[in-house]
Design a protein around this motif. Structure first.
Motif, short mmCIF file in Angstrom:
data_model
loop_
_atom_site.label_atom_id
_atom_site.label_comp_id
_atom_site.label_asym_id
_atom_site.label_seq_id
_atom_site.Cartn_x
_atom_site.Cartn_y
_atom_site.Cartn_z
N GLU A 169 4.17 17.15 2.65
CA GLU A 169 3.32 16.39 1.73
C GLU A 169 3.24 14.93 2.17
N ILE A 170 2.05 14.34 1.98
CA ILE A 170 1.84 12.91 2.21
C ILE A 170 1.32 12.31 0.91
N GLU A 171 1.97 11.26 0.44
CA GLU A 171 1.55 10.56 -0.78
C GLU A 171 1.07 9.16 -0.39
N ILE A 172 0.00 8.72 -1.02
CA ILE A 172 -0.59 7.42 -0.71
C ILE A 172 -0.79 6.65 -2.01
N TYR A 173 -0.29 5.41 -2.05
CA TYR A 173 -0.37 4.62 -3.27
C TYR A 173 -0.89 3.22 -3.01
N GLY A 174 -1.48 2.65 -4.02
CA GLY A 174 -1.80 1.23 -4.05
C GLY A 174 -1.10 0.64 -5.27
N TYR A 175 -1.56 -0.53 -5.70
CA TYR A 175 -1.06 -1.12 -6.93
C TYR A 175 -2.03 -0.79 -8.06
N LYS A 176 -1.53 -0.64 -9.24
CA LYS A 176 -2.41 -0.50 -10.40
C LYS A 176 -3.16 -1.81 -10.61
N THR A 177 -4.41 -1.69 -11.02
CA THR A 177 -5.18 -2.89 -11.35
C THR A 177 -4.66 -3.46 -12.67
N ALA A 178 -5.03 -4.70 -12.95
CA ALA A 178 -4.63 -5.34 -14.21
C ALA A 178 -5.14 -4.53 -15.39
N GLU A 179 -6.35 -3.97 -15.25
CA GLU A 179 -6.94 -3.18 -16.33
C GLU A 179 -6.14 -1.89 -16.56
N GLU A 180 -5.73 -1.25 -15.47
CA GLU A 180 -4.94 -0.01 -15.58
C GLU A 180 -3.58 -0.28 -16.21
N THR A 181 -2.96 -1.41 -15.80
CA THR A 181 -1.65 -1.76 -16.36
C THR A 181 -1.77 -2.06 -17.84
N ALA A 182 -2.81 -2.79 -18.23
CA ALA A 182 -3.03 -3.12 -19.64
C ALA A 182 -3.30 -1.86 -20.45
#
Length: 199
Positions: A169-182
């Protein structure tokens, strides 16, 4: 430091993602895919590697890659900066791992640009030494299988080689946006309020 909740969803599981090895992005650790051999390996000297590519449906800033494997020793990760009139892809090296220390391989990407295409190139395997010794013995005994694909020459005689990494398996992530975090915090707050009411 980011907490686990601040990572984005696993981009590799988004709808519309494609890979040269679909088993590596199916969300199932029990399925195993193999990287595709590129270049050639000779008994003495090397221009060898194997690779897997993953194409996202839209561009993302990739900040973390997790590779579930047990036989990769060295690898490079490339991201496509966008094609030009001369080429469909413009690969740029974004991470070089010269020695894997632990499994699964967790790779932070400190510098990122929006991309929808990454390529993982494996340049060395943990079991490669054993494979080469076995292949050399088979070759000189005349029992080496001749259907492995890539070939080279040693002592005027031909041998075949096909070293591939096995990845579940390969997992790929970024950071949550401010809107997603809120939104996530708001959902948690509403859930806490509901639990208080039900109590």
């Amino acid at each position: 430091m980011l907490t686990e909740q601040e990572w984005s969803e696993n981009y590799a599981l988004m709808e519309g993602v494609n890979s040269s090895s679909p088993q590596m992005i199916d969300g199932d650790l029990n399925t195993v895919g193999e990287t595709e051999t590129i270049g050639q390996r000779y008994m003495y000297g090397s221009s060898w590697g194997s690779a897997v590519s993953i194409k996202l449906p839209q561009k993302k800033n990739i900040r973390r890659i997790v590779i579930h494997t047990e036989n990769i020793k060295k690898l490079n990760i490339y991201a496509d900066k966008g094609g030009s009139a001369l080429s469909e892809t413009d690969w740029q090296l974004i991470k070089e791992i010269k020695s894997v220390k632990a499994y699964p391989i967790v790779i932070p990407v400190l510098y990122a640009f929006p991309t929808d295409h990454i390529r993982i190139v494996v340049t060395d395997l943990t079991d490669e030494g054993a494979n080469r010794r076995k292949e050399r013995a088979e070759f000189y005994r005349g029992t080496a299988p001749m259907e492995r694909g890539m070939y080279g020459f040693a002592g005027g005689r031909r041998f075949y080689s096909n070293y591939q990494a096995r990845i579940s398996e390969i997992e790929i992530y970024g950071y949550k946006t401010a809107e997603e975090t809120a939104a996530a915090k708001s959902d948690t707050q509403r859930e806490d309020e509901l639990n208080t009411i039900l109590e």
